[in-house]
Design a protein around this motif. Structure first.
Motif, PDB file in Angstrom:
ATOM      1  N   THR A  75      -3.561  -4.519   8.171  1.00 15.26           N
ATOM      2  CA  THR A  75      -2.176  -4.080   8.111  1.00 15.26           C
ATOM      3  C   THR A  75      -2.115  -2.557   7.965  1.00 15.26           C
ATOM      4  OG1 THR A  75      -2.052  -4.254   5.715  1.00 15.26           O
ATOM      5  CG2 THR A  75      -1.527  -6.247   7.006  1.00 15.26           C
ATOM      6  N   PHE A  76      -0.900  -2.023   8.097  1.00 14.97           N
ATOM      7  CA  PHE A  76      -0.745  -0.581   7.994  1.00 14.97           C
ATOM      8  C   PHE A  76      -1.101  -0.089   6.597  1.00 14.97           C
ATOM      9  CE2 PHE A  76       2.244   3.280   8.371  1.00 14.97           C
ATOM     10  CZ  PHE A  76       1.262   4.039   8.978  1.00 14.97           C
ATOM     11  N   HIS A  77      -0.665  -0.817   5.565  1.00 17.88           N
ATOM     12  CA  HIS A  77      -0.966  -0.324   4.219  1.00 17.88           C
ATOM     13  C   HIS A  77      -2.462  -0.424   3.926  1.00 17.88           C
ATOM     14  CE1 HIS A  77      -1.268  -4.363   2.231  1.00 17.88           C
ATOM     15  NE2 HIS A  77      -1.906  -3.689   1.302  1.00 17.88           N
ATOM     16  N   GLU A  78      -3.143  -1.393   4.498  1.00 15.96           N
ATOM     17  CA  GLU A  78      -4.594  -1.494   4.318  1.00 15.96           C
ATOM     18  C   GLU A  78      -5.297  -0.325   5.013  1.00 15.96           C
ATOM     19  OE1 GLU A  78      -5.084  -6.357   3.951  1.00 15.96           O
ATOM     20  OE2 GLU A  78      -5.124  -5.385   5.912  1.00 15.96           O
ATOM     21  N   PHE A  79      -4.812   0.044   6.180  1.00 13.31           N
ATOM     22  CA  PHE A  79      -5.350   1.213   6.883  1.00 13.31           C
ATOM     23  C   PHE A  79      -5.141   2.475   6.045  1.00 13.31           C
ATOM     24  CE2 PHE A  79      -4.033   4.873   9.538  1.00 13.31           C
ATOM     25  CZ  PHE A  79      -5.253   5.187  10.127  1.00 13.31           C
ATOM     26  N   LEU A  80      -3.955   2.622   5.474  1.00 11.45           N
ATOM     27  CA  LEU A  80      -3.665   3.792   4.659  1.00 11.45           C
ATOM     28  C   LEU A  80      -4.559   3.848   3.421  1.00 11.45           C
ATOM     29  CD1 LEU A  80       0.225   3.643   4.889  1.00 11.45           C
ATOM     30  CD2 LEU A  80      -1.234   5.394   5.918  1.00 11.45           C
ATOM     31  N   LEU A  81      -4.730   2.717   2.755  1.00 14.82           N
ATOM     32  CA  LEU A  81      -5.616   2.679   1.588  1.00 14.82           C
ATOM     33  C   LEU A  81      -7.038   3.078   1.964  1.00 14.82           C
ATOM     34  CD1 LEU A  81      -4.445  -0.571  -0.244  1.00 14.82           C
ATOM     35  CD2 LEU A  81      -4.296   1.765  -1.117  1.00 14.82           C
ATOM     36  N   GLN A  82      -7.466   2.655   3.128  1.00 11.96           N
ATOM     37  CA  GLN A  82      -8.798   3.020   3.612  1.00 11.96           C
ATOM     38  C   GLN A  82      -8.901   4.526   3.796  1.00 11.96           C
ATOM     39  OE1 GLN A  82     -10.163   2.104   7.834  1.00 11.96           O
ATOM     40  NE2 GLN A  82     -11.280   0.521   6.716  1.00 11.96           N
ATOM     41  N   GLN A  83      -7.866   5.125   4.337  1.00 18.16           N
ATOM     42  CA  GLN A  83      -7.875   6.569   4.598  1.00 18.16           C
ATOM     43  C   GLN A  83      -7.806   7.392   3.307  1.00 18.16           C
ATOM     44  OE1 GLN A  83      -8.359   7.711   7.838  1.00 18.16           O
ATOM     45  NE2 GLN A  83      -8.664   5.492   8.042  1.00 18.16           N
TER      46      GLN A  83
ATOM     47  N   TRP B  90       4.142  -2.108  -0.383  1.00 20.32           N
ATOM     48  CA  TRP B  90       3.203  -2.368   0.717  1.00 20.32           C
ATOM     49  C   TRP B  90       3.854  -3.232   1.798  1.00 20.32           C
ATOM     50  CZ3 TRP B  90      -1.220  -3.768  -3.168  1.00 20.32           C
ATOM     51  CH2 TRP B  90      -1.875  -2.595  -3.573  1.00 20.32           C
ATOM     52  N   GLN B  91       4.593  -4.234   1.372  1.00 16.53           N
ATOM     53  CA  GLN B  91       5.241  -5.136   2.323  1.00 16.53           C
ATOM     54  C   GLN B  91       6.240  -4.384   3.200  1.00 16.53           C
ATOM     55  OE1 GLN B  91       8.142  -8.029   0.769  1.00 16.53           O
ATOM     56  NE2 GLN B  91       7.050  -9.610   1.929  1.00 16.53           N
ATOM     57  N   VAL B  92       7.014  -3.497   2.598  1.00 15.01           N
ATOM     58  CA  VAL B  92       7.990  -2.721   3.355  1.00 15.01           C
ATOM     59  C   VAL B  92       7.302  -1.854   4.396  1.00 15.01           C
ATOM     60  CG1 VAL B  92       9.671  -0.844   3.206  1.00 15.01           C
ATOM     61  CG2 VAL B  92       9.770  -2.735   1.569  1.00 15.01           C
ATOM     62  N   VAL B  93       6.232  -1.176   4.005  1.00 16.49           N
ATOM     63  CA  VAL B  93       5.484  -0.341   4.953  1.00 16.49           C
ATOM     64  C   VAL B  93       4.959  -1.180   6.114  1.00 16.49           C
ATOM     65  CG1 VAL B  93       3.369   1.005   5.233  1.00 16.49           C
ATOM     66  CG2 VAL B  93       4.871   1.450   3.292  1.00 16.49           C
ATOM     67  N   ASP B  94       4.415  -2.343   5.809  1.00 18.80           N
ATOM     68  CA  ASP B  94       3.877  -3.206   6.863  1.00 18.80           C
ATOM     69  C   ASP B  94       4.984  -3.739   7.773  1.00 18.80           C
ATOM     70  OD1 ASP B  94       1.371  -2.809   5.790  1.00 18.80           O
ATOM     71  OD2 ASP B  94       1.336  -4.699   4.682  1.00 18.80           O
ATOM     72  N   GLN B  95       6.142  -4.008   7.218  1.00 15.10           N
ATOM     73  CA  GLN B  95       7.273  -4.466   8.023  1.00 15.10           C
ATOM     74  C   GLN B  95       7.775  -3.360   8.941  1.00 15.10           C
ATOM     75  OE1 GLN B  95      10.004  -5.651   4.974  1.00 15.10           O
ATOM     76  NE2 GLN B  95       9.250  -7.763   4.860  1.00 15.10           N
ATOM     77  N   GLN B  96       7.782  -2.151   8.441  1.00 14.01           N
ATOM     78  CA  GLN B  96       8.285  -1.030   9.229  1.00 14.01           C
ATOM     79  C   GLN B  96       7.367  -0.700  10.403  1.00 14.01           C
ATOM     80  OE1 GLN B  96       8.568   1.815   6.060  1.00 14.01           O
ATOM     81  NE2 GLN B  96      10.747   1.447   5.724  1.00 14.01           N
ATOM     82  N   VAL B  97       6.073  -0.902  10.201  1.00 13.05           N
ATOM     83  CA  VAL B  97       5.110  -0.562  11.250  1.00 13.05           C
ATOM     84  C   VAL B  97       4.152  -1.742  11.441  1.00 13.05           C
ATOM     85  CG1 VAL B  97       3.586   1.243  12.129  1.00 13.05           C
ATOM     86  CG2 VAL B  97       5.228   1.794  10.341  1.00 13.05           C
ATOM     87  N   PRO B  98       4.637  -2.847  12.012  1.00 17.17           N
ATOM     88  CA  PRO B  98       3.777  -4.026  12.179  1.00 17.17           C
ATOM     89  C   PRO B  98       2.660  -3.811  13.198  1.00 17.17           C
ATOM     90  CG  PRO B  98       5.879  -4.361  13.257  1.00 17.17           C
ATOM     91  CD  PRO B  98       6.012  -3.097  12.468  1.00 17.17           C
ATOM     92  N   ASP B  99       2.898  -2.948  14.171  1.00 15.01           N
ATOM     93  CA  ASP B  99       1.896  -2.662  15.208  1.00 15.01           C
ATOM     94  C   ASP B  99       1.494  -1.193  15.143  1.00 15.01           C
ATOM     95  OD1 ASP B  99       2.016  -5.312  16.305  1.00 15.01           O
ATOM     96  OD2 ASP B  99       3.905  -4.753  17.261  1.00 15.01           O
ATOM     97  N   TRP B 100       0.983  -0.788  13.990  1.00 12.07           N
ATOM     98  CA  TRP B 100       0.694   0.625  13.785  1.00 12.07           C
ATOM     99  C   TRP B 100      -0.364   1.146  14.745  1.00 12.07           C
ATOM    100  CZ3 TRP B 100      -4.249   2.058  12.545  1.00 12.07           C
ATOM    101  CH2 TRP B 100      -5.108   1.052  12.057  1.00 12.07           C
ATOM    102  N   GLN B 101      -1.257   0.260  15.235  1.00 10.91           N
ATOM    103  CA  GLN B 101      -2.287   0.692  16.182  1.00 10.91           C
ATOM    104  C   GLN B 101      -1.680   1.181  17.492  1.00 10.91           C
ATOM    105  OE1 GLN B 101      -2.166  -2.312  14.684  1.00 10.91           O
ATOM    106  NE2 GLN B 101      -4.188  -3.005  14.000  1.00 10.91           N
ATOM    107  N   LYS B 102      -0.452   0.755  17.771  1.00 12.66           N
ATOM    108  CA  LYS B 102       0.206   1.136  19.016  1.00 12.66           C
ATOM    109  C   LYS B 102       1.012   2.426  18.894  1.00 12.66           C
ATOM    110  CE  LYS B 102       0.590  -3.661  20.604  1.00 12.66           C
ATOM    111  NZ  LYS B 102       1.518  -4.753  21.031  1.00 12.66           N
ATOM    112  N   LEU B 103       1.061   2.982  17.704  1.00 13.94           N
ATOM    113  CA  LEU B 103       1.737   4.269  17.530  1.00 13.94           C
ATOM    114  C   LEU B 103       0.996   5.356  18.297  1.00 13.94           C
ATOM    115  CD1 LEU B 103       2.426   4.256  13.661  1.00 13.94           C
ATOM    116  CD2 LEU B 103       4.106   3.861  15.470  1.00 13.94           C
TER     117      LEU B 103
END
Length: 206
Positions: free
Chosen positions: A2-10, A164-177
């Motif tokens: 998910t987007f928040h998991e990607f952010l935590l990784q970064q 975290w849920q809100v961030v993931d909802q806002q950007v469900p396909d963050w890889q496509k940004l």
């Protein structure tokens, strides 16, 4: 991922620096001076009061459903009380690093979309929960255990998970940004994390 998991990784390296900062270590190991605690509580009291106003501005950008699902906010005065500050903290003004952090968040909220606004505030919310989780019950009879308990409480955990849920909802396909959008979001988020680290480092110097 998910987007928040990607952010935590970064943000892993900055968060590790926060865990190893001497003030955070002092909370975890019951080793803080009165001066340090007075300074931190003074700064964080000013910060959380202003953060509440910024959070309201950010919330206005969310969908009605996201707003309705937000858990009831908890009073961080409980966490401040746990650090046993003295009356001297009332005479300590907000420091420049504190004001700069708040200015960064306010600009991100006012000039960006809902996701950018959320990402400006997210490092504060999540890092405190993760600090609490990292240090809770690690040091027997820790005077500051109530501080750690506050940020690992069911209510605060629910607030973090909602963020975290809100961030993931806002950007469900963050890889496509687009690369540019990803970098802009990441810059907002990591800048806030860097300010979090500075906040702790400044507290340790007093």
């Amino acid at each position: 991922m998910t987007f928040h998991e990607f952010l935590l990784q970064q943000s892993t390296s900055i968060r590790n620096d926060i865990y190893h900062s001497s003030f955070v270590q002092g909370i975890g190991s019951d080793n803080l001076s009165q001066t340090q605690r007075d300074y931190y509580v003074a700064q964080d009291t000013y910060y959380t009061d202003y953060f509440g106003k910024l959070f309201d501005l950010m919330t206005e950008k969310l969908t009605p459903l996201q707003q309705a699902s937000k858990p009831v906010s908890t009073d961080e005065q409980t966490a401040h009380d746990a650090l046993l500050a003295s009356q001297a903290m009332l005479n300590i003004p907000p420091d420049q690093h504190n004001l700069a952090y708040l200015e960064h968040m306010e600009k991100a909220i006012m000039q960006g979309d809902a996701t950018n606004a959320m990402l400006a505030l997210l490092p504060c919310t999540e890092s405190y929960h993760l600090i609490g989780t990292h240090f809770i019950n690690k040091f027997p009879n820790n005077t500051y255990e109530p501080w750690l308990a506050y940020y690992t409480s069911p209510d605060y955990k629910a607030f973090t998970q909602w963020s975290w849920q809100v961030v993931d909802q806002q950007v469900p396909d963050w890889q496509k940004l687009s690369f540019e959008t990803q970098q802009a979001y990441l810059s907002t988020y990591l800048t806030s994390y860097q300010y979090e680290l500075t906040f702790w480092d400044q507290a340790a110097r007093h």
